[in-house]
Design an enzyme around this catalytic site. Structure first.
Site, PDB file in Angstrom:
ATOM      1  N   GLU A  93      44.879 -54.385 153.092  1.00 49.55           N
ATOM      2  CA  GLU A  93      44.790 -54.699 151.179  1.00 49.55           C
ATOM      3  C   GLU A  93      44.648 -52.852 150.943  1.00 49.55           C
ATOM      4  OE1 GLU A  93      45.365 -57.203 150.195  1.00 49.55           O
ATOM      5  OE2 GLU A  93      45.097 -58.123 152.044  1.00 49.55           O
ATOM      6  N   TYR A 141      53.694 -53.834 158.395  1.00 45.71           N
ATOM      7  CA  TYR A 141      53.567 -55.032 157.444  1.00 45.71           C
ATOM      8  C   TYR A 141      54.942 -55.309 158.628  1.00 45.71           C
ATOM      9  CZ  TYR A 141      49.849 -55.540 154.193  1.00 45.71           C
ATOM     10  OH  TYR A 141      49.122 -55.856 153.284  1.00 45.71           O
ATOM     11  N   VAL A 143      59.849 -63.901 143.622  1.00 44.53           N
ATOM     12  CA  VAL A 143      58.504 -64.691 144.199  1.00 44.53           C
ATOM     13  C   VAL A 143      57.458 -64.194 143.797  1.00 44.53           C
ATOM     14  CG1 VAL A 143      57.475 -65.346 145.603  1.00 44.53           C
ATOM     15  CG2 VAL A 143      59.926 -65.641 145.939  1.00 44.53           C
ATOM     16  N   ASN A 201      50.768 -63.480 141.729  1.00 44.14           N
ATOM     17  CA  ASN A 201      50.785 -62.435 141.282  1.00 44.14           C
ATOM     18  C   ASN A 201      50.593 -62.125 139.694  1.00 44.14           C
ATOM     19  OD1 ASN A 201      47.608 -61.527 139.771  1.00 44.14           O
ATOM     20  ND2 ASN A 201      47.155 -60.160 141.976  1.00 44.14           N
ATOM     21  N   TYR A 244      66.961 -59.048 146.554  1.00 49.28           N
ATOM     22  CA  TYR A 244      65.500 -58.960 145.851  1.00 49.28           C
ATOM     23  C   TYR A 244      64.309 -58.096 145.051  1.00 49.28           C
ATOM     24  CZ  TYR A 244      60.936 -61.351 147.008  1.00 49.28           C
ATOM     25  OH  TYR A 244      59.686 -61.628 147.274  1.00 49.28           O
ATOM     26  N   ASN A 262      52.770 -55.298 143.865  1.00 46.56           N
ATOM     27  CA  ASN A 262      51.329 -54.984 143.260  1.00 46.56           C
ATOM     28  C   ASN A 262      50.744 -53.155 142.758  1.00 46.56           C
ATOM     29  OD1 ASN A 262      50.079 -55.311 145.291  1.00 46.56           O
ATOM     30  ND2 ASN A 262      49.058 -56.806 144.478  1.00 46.56           N
ATOM     31  N   LYS A 295      57.382 -57.947 151.757  1.00 47.42           N
ATOM     32  CA  LYS A 295      58.010 -58.114 150.375  1.00 47.42           C
ATOM     33  C   LYS A 295      59.001 -57.552 150.796  1.00 47.42           C
ATOM     34  CE  LYS A 295      55.128 -58.363 146.188  1.00 47.42           C
ATOM     35  NZ  LYS A 295      53.561 -58.827 147.285  1.00 47.42           N
TER      36      LYS A 295
END
Ligand SMILES: *[C@@H]1O[C@H](CO)[C@@H](O)[C@H](O)[C@H]1NC(C)=O
Ligand SMILES: *[C@@H]1O[C@H](CO)[C@@H](O)[C@H](O)[C@H]1NC(C)=O
Ligand SMILES: *[C@@H]1O[C@H](CO)[C@@H](O)[C@H](O)[C@H]1NC(C)=O
Ligand SMILES: *[C@@H]1O[C@H](CO)[C@@H](O)[C@H](O)[C@H]1NC(C)=O
Ligand SMILES: *[C@@H]1O[C@H](CO)[C@@H](O)[C@H](O)[C@H]1NC(C)=O
Ligand SMILES: *[C@@H]1O[C@H](CO)[C@@H](O)[C@H](O)[C@H]1NC(C)=O
Length: 345
Positions: free
Chosen positions: A117, A148, A174, A177, A226, A231, A241
């Site tokens: 995170e 990732y 997409v 949050n 896309y 965030n 993503k």
């Protein structure tokens, strides 16, 4: 004549001797694989990330990834035998799990701090200073770098990639949050001023349009671009993503996150469009429309498919196996005395 005979037999001798030597060396490697890997490693996962457990039956690292001598455990009774104990940060700082400070820690045992995170989701880390020897994170400077996803050389080069038909929209996003103060929300709101509404598709919690992973990739593939908007804009933080939703789906990613240079350390420069490449969102929107209407320019964003494919990490067990494959390269003596600063630097 005599000297010729001597040198011929000398040569023969040398050839035979080196043959024997070769055989001996080969034999040693064949019959003693432990020569390459002297020890078995026990990796104890103290608690499962986000409370979701996977089966550890069988020898996962060996059967799935060919990593020998790597034993994953989640039974805490293995504590005293474990070379490495792994602590996923989320459960520690939410108090769902605790460090076993009452147990005697074997001298050679390492504690590994695991979090994928960004810093703002890790809370106040100062309570965790001076316990950990190693880190596993999406940061390239972690002891174990765990992205990732990544681009890897294509296994079958003759398999050609076909750009999916773009029948649905110009831009897909997409988002679950959604917070107004995030920069990504502001860029999106501005983008809407320059792109017709029927050319934008938004899915996820925010618009109450949930979508299954399978349907998601199919839908995104039918859009030209896309929005792989993170965030958090922090060093090396490039989430699924980009890797899954955009690159793997077959849509060109428009990224917002760390700098372009940071992205280029992990993805080919011609595989994505960066929001910061433009002076304004108006220019970005104009560029997207231009590229979408110029077949060859659009196709050039897929050139990486000729030589590379996307590898995505999703299984925690696979991530844990990398501790064994990298074990011998990890620093011998290390303590994160100030984990707080390391994470927030
Ligand atoms: C490593 O583990 C394997 C499988 O359990 C076992 O057969 C082998 O003896 C172990 N090697 C060492 C050096 O402990
Ligand atoms: C953990 O290991 C102990 C000792 O080997 C065993 O008694 C116990 O049943 C194990 N727990 C689980 C959940 O497998
Ligand atoms: C973090 O916690 C420590 C100790 O509880 C406290 O002294 C410090 O001010 C906190 N830092 C932040 C940024 O909240
Ligand atoms: C590679 O891809 C080509 C084209 O799809 C296919 O014909 C071939 O069998 C594949 N080779 C391997 C080794 O999978
Ligand atoms: C470009 O146009 C050709 C022919 O119309 C089409 O087959 C191809 O898929 C297009 N390429 C891209 C990247 O859309
Ligand atoms: C691992 O961290 C602990 C706790 O700070 C420390 O006592 C120990 O010496 C470290 N081990 C090594 C090998 O650096």
């Amino acid at each position: 004549m005599w000297s010729l005979r001597v040198s011929v037999s000398a040569l023969m001798f040398l050839v035979i001797a080196s043959l024997i030597l070769h055989l001996l060396v080969l034999r040693q490697f064949k019959t003693r694989p432990e020569h390459l890997r002297p020890e078995n490693l026990t990796i104890l996962l103290w608690h499962w990330p986000f409370g979701v457990a996977y089966s550890l039956k069988g020898n996962f690292c060996w059967e799935k990834f060919g990593i020998p001598g790597c034993f994953l455990e989640d039974n805490r009774s293995m504590f005293s035998q474990a070379e490495v104990v792994v602590f996923h940060h989320h459960e520690l700082w939410t108090g769902r799990s605790k460090l076993p400070l009452d147990l005697r820690r074997p001298l050679k045992q390492r504690w590994l701090w695991l979090s994928l995170e960004p810093p703002m989701k890790n809370g106040n880390l100062s309570a965790f200073n001076s316990f950990f020897n190693w880190t596993m994170s999406y940061r390239r400077d972690a002891d174990i770098f765990m992205p990732y996803g990544k681009l890897v050389p294509k296994k079958n080069r003759s398999k050609s990639f076909v750009v999916p038909k773009k029948t649905k929209c110009l831009v897909a996003w997409v988002v679950s949050n959604y917070k107004e103060q995030y920069r990504r929300s502001k860029v999106f709101q501005q983008l809407k001023d320059f792109i017709p509404e029927d050319q934008i598709e938004v899915y996820g919690q925010w618009k109450k349009r949930p979508i299954s992973n399978k349907a998601l990739l199919k839908t995104i593939s039918q859009c030209f671009f896309y929005l792989a908007f993170e965030n958090s804009e922090c060093t090396d933080y490039i989430s699924e993503k980009l890797w899954r939703n955009a690159l793997q789906a077959g849509s060109v990613p428009v990224v917002l996150g760390p700098s372009r240079a940071n992205y280029e350390a992990m993805v080919r420069s011609d595989a994505f469009i960066h929001v910061d490449d433009f002076r304004s969102v108006r220019e970005l929107a104009a560029f997207l429309k231009y590229v979408a209407s110029h077949n060859q320019t659009y196709g050039s964003y897929f050139r990486w498919h000729e030589s590379h494919e996307v590898k995505i990490y999703t299984d925690w067990r696979e991530r844990l196996c990398t501790i064994c494959s990298q074990y011998h390269k990890l620093p011998v003596r290390r303590v994160y005395k100030d984990l707080y600063s390391w994470v927030n630097q």
